[in-house]
Design a protein around this motif. Structure first.
Motif, PDB file in Angstrom:
ATOM      1  N   UNK A   1       0.825  -1.210   0.000  1.00  0.00           N
ATOM      2  CA  UNK A   1       0.000   0.000   0.000  1.00  0.00           C
ATOM      3  C   UNK A   1       0.857   1.256   0.000  1.00  0.00           C
ATOM      4  N   UNK A   2       2.065   1.206   0.584  1.00  0.00           N
ATOM      5  CA  UNK A   2       2.943   2.377   0.590  1.00  0.00           C
ATOM      6  C   UNK A   2       3.419   2.696  -0.829  1.00  0.00           C
ATOM      7  N   UNK A   3       3.783   1.663  -1.577  1.00  0.00           N
ATOM      8  CA  UNK A   3       4.159   1.866  -2.979  1.00  0.00           C
ATOM      9  C   UNK A   3       2.988   2.448  -3.760  1.00  0.00           C
ATOM     10  N   UNK A   4       1.803   1.906  -3.528  1.00  0.00           N
ATOM     11  CA  UNK A   4       0.631   2.395  -4.249  1.00  0.00           C
ATOM     12  C   UNK A   4       0.315   3.836  -3.882  1.00  0.00           C
ATOM     13  N   UNK A   5       0.566   4.207  -2.641  1.00  0.00           N
ATOM     14  CA  UNK A   5       0.307   5.584  -2.231  1.00  0.00           C
ATOM     15  C   UNK A   5       1.274   6.541  -2.931  1.00  0.00           C
ATOM     16  N   UNK A   6       2.523   6.133  -3.083  1.00  0.00           N
ATOM     17  CA  UNK A   6       3.476   6.943  -3.851  1.00  0.00           C
ATOM     18  C   UNK A   6       2.994   7.099  -5.291  1.00  0.00           C
ATOM     19  N   UNK A   7       2.480   6.023  -5.860  1.00  0.00           N
ATOM     20  CA  UNK A   7       1.972   6.073  -7.233  1.00  0.00           C
ATOM     21  C   UNK A   7       0.751   6.982  -7.336  1.00  0.00           C
ATOM     22  N   UNK A   8      -0.076   7.009  -6.293  1.00  0.00           N
ATOM     23  CA  UNK A   8      -1.223   7.919  -6.260  1.00  0.00           C
ATOM     24  C   UNK A   8      -0.739   9.366  -6.315  1.00  0.00           C
ATOM     25  N   UNK A   9       0.284   9.667  -5.554  1.00  0.00           N
ATOM     26  CA  UNK A   9       0.840  11.034  -5.578  1.00  0.00           C
ATOM     27  C   UNK A   9       1.313  11.407  -6.979  1.00  0.00           C
ATOM     28  N   UNK A  10       2.012  10.488  -7.623  1.00  0.00           N
ATOM     29  CA  UNK A  10       2.526  10.756  -8.969  1.00  0.00           C
ATOM     30  C   UNK A  10       1.378  10.938  -9.966  1.00  0.00           C
ATOM     31  N   UNK A  11       0.378  10.080  -9.886  1.00  0.00           N
ATOM     32  CA  UNK A  11      -0.763  10.182 -10.801  1.00  0.00           C
ATOM     33  C   UNK A  11      -1.525  11.485 -10.563  1.00  0.00           C
TER      34      UNK A  11
ATOM     35  N   UNK B   1     -10.149  13.445 -21.987  1.00  0.00           N
ATOM     36  CA  UNK B   1      -9.952  13.685 -23.414  1.00  0.00           C
ATOM     37  C   UNK B   1      -9.059  14.869 -23.706  1.00  0.00           C
ATOM     38  N   UNK B   2      -7.955  14.973 -22.983  1.00  0.00           N
ATOM     39  CA  UNK B   2      -7.059  16.119 -23.157  1.00  0.00           C
ATOM     40  C   UNK B   2      -5.646  15.678 -23.525  1.00  0.00           C
ATOM     41  N   UNK B   3      -5.531  14.505 -24.144  1.00  0.00           N
ATOM     42  CA  UNK B   3      -4.232  14.068 -24.639  1.00  0.00           C
ATOM     43  C   UNK B   3      -3.565  12.962 -23.865  1.00  0.00           C
ATOM     44  N   UNK B   4      -4.148  12.538 -22.756  1.00  0.00           N
ATOM     45  CA  UNK B   4      -3.606  11.430 -21.964  1.00  0.00           C
ATOM     46  C   UNK B   4      -4.430  10.200 -22.306  1.00  0.00           C
ATOM     47  N   UNK B   5      -3.775   9.208 -22.932  1.00  0.00           N
ATOM     48  CA  UNK B   5      -4.484   8.051 -23.448  1.00  0.00           C
ATOM     49  C   UNK B   5      -4.106   6.780 -22.689  1.00  0.00           C
ATOM     50  N   UNK B   6      -4.828   5.712 -22.977  1.00  0.00           N
ATOM     51  CA  UNK B   6      -4.514   4.431 -22.337  1.00  0.00           C
ATOM     52  C   UNK B   6      -3.076   4.016 -22.607  1.00  0.00           C
ATOM     53  N   UNK B   7      -2.570   4.359 -23.775  1.00  0.00           N
ATOM     54  CA  UNK B   7      -1.190   4.022 -24.121  1.00  0.00           C
ATOM     55  C   UNK B   7      -0.180   4.811 -23.298  1.00  0.00           C
ATOM     56  N   UNK B   8      -0.610   5.896 -22.669  1.00  0.00           N
ATOM     57  CA  UNK B   8       0.283   6.712 -21.844  1.00  0.00           C
ATOM     58  C   UNK B   8       0.334   6.245 -20.393  1.00  0.00           C
ATOM     59  N   UNK B   9      -0.568   5.350 -20.016  1.00  0.00           N
ATOM     60  CA  UNK B   9      -0.587   4.853 -18.647  1.00  0.00           C
ATOM     61  C   UNK B   9       0.685   4.060 -18.358  1.00  0.00           C
ATOM     62  N   UNK B  10       1.206   4.132 -17.136  1.00  0.00           N
ATOM     63  CA  UNK B  10       2.387   3.327 -16.788  1.00  0.00           C
ATOM     64  C   UNK B  10       2.122   1.839 -17.018  1.00  0.00           C
ATOM     65  N   UNK B  11       3.106   1.138 -17.584  1.00  0.00           N
ATOM     66  CA  UNK B  11       2.941  -0.284 -17.888  1.00  0.00           C
ATOM     67  C   UNK B  11       2.561  -1.088 -16.652  1.00  0.00           C
ATOM     68  N   UNK B  12       3.179  -0.768 -15.547  1.00  0.00           N
ATOM     69  CA  UNK B  12       2.904  -1.503 -14.301  1.00  0.00           C
ATOM     70  C   UNK B  12       1.442  -1.347 -13.893  1.00  0.00           C
ATOM     71  N   UNK B  13       0.909  -0.138 -14.076  1.00  0.00           N
ATOM     72  CA  UNK B  13      -0.496   0.086 -13.751  1.00  0.00           C
ATOM     73  C   UNK B  13      -1.397  -0.699 -14.687  1.00  0.00           C
ATOM     74  N   UNK B  14      -1.117  -0.663 -15.976  1.00  0.00           N
ATOM     75  CA  UNK B  14      -1.938  -1.377 -16.955  1.00  0.00           C
ATOM     76  C   UNK B  14      -1.985  -2.861 -16.626  1.00  0.00           C
TER      77      UNK B  14
END
Length: 229
Positions: free
Chosen positions: A4-14, A140-153
């Motif tokens: 959960x700590x790693x995921x919380x860091x990822x939440x901050x980044x997202x 719909x402002x230029x951030x697409x599914x292909x832009x999502x981090x691979x680990x998240x996908x």
């Protein structure tokens, strides 16, 4: 094991990515339609703010929302606000969530989500990350599914495959991405096994209802119709 700590860091980044993108919009752009039927971009941002507070409720043992009507009313009320108010709310609610998710707690405990769904408290940061990442795409402002981090996908495909596993309306379905990762889901409906192949972003788009699956290859039958999330 869920970290959960790693995921919380990822939440901050997202969240930082979302805020950086939203800051470039003006009031008129926020009022324009999002990719979600019936919702403007303002609706999406208002929802993300209220979702942060709702997940704080979950972590602190309260109902996620008072009721569905209150949830919907809060989003409608927040949607038309000017950009400055929307951003301030998004920043403040995000901070409240991070504070609540950073507090010492028994992360193995079971918590109750909306509609009586239960989950481990340790997965709440990842659930928040799902909201931020997918709704960023919905703007719909230029951030697409292909832009999502691979680990998240990868994790979100696993999460959704688990969610639909054994579903009574989904036939047994195998999924294979371009890197050879194979998952199975469904199996509760009658019919032979279907195999779906495609890139990980396209598989995710189909599973989460953001794409129609037309870019996928299907063997053994038609592309399964998935229930809404």
């Amino acid at each position: 094991m869920i970290d959960h700590a790693h995921d919380l860091d990822a939440v901050r980044e997202a969240t930082d990515r979302l805020l950086s993108a939203t800051e470039k919009l003006d009031d008129a752009a926020l009022a324009e339609p999002s990719r979600l039927p019936g919702w403007s971009r303002g609706h999406v941002i208002a929802h993300l703010s209220r979702n942060a507070d709702a997940l704080v409720n979950v972590l602190q043992g309260r109902p996620m929302y008072a009721d569905s009507e209150t949830r919907d009313r809060d989003i409608e009320r927040g949607a038309p606000r000017p950009k400055a108010e929307q951003l301030a709310d998004l920043i403040e609610s995000a901070a409240r969530f991070v504070d609540a998710a950073s507090a010492p707690a028994d992360w193995s405990r079971t918590v109750t989500m909306r509609n009586g769904v239960t989950d481990s408290a340790s997965r709440i940061p990842f659930r928040r990350r799902i909201e931020i990442e997918l709704h960023h795409v919905d703007l719909g402002i230029g951030y697409e599914l292909e832009d999502l981090p691979d680990e998240f996908v990868t994790r979100e495909i696993d999460f959704l495959a688990e969610r639909f596993d054994g579903h009574p309306d989904v036939v047994s379905t195998g999924m294979a991405d371009e890197k050879g990762r194979i998952r199975t889901t469904g199996g509760g409906a009658e019919g032979g096994r279907v195999t779906v192949r495609g890139t990980a972003p396209e598989l995710l788009g189909w599973l989460c209802g953001r794409r129609d699956g037309s870019a996928l290859t299907v063997e053994g039958g038609p592309l399964p119709a998935l229930p809404p999330l």
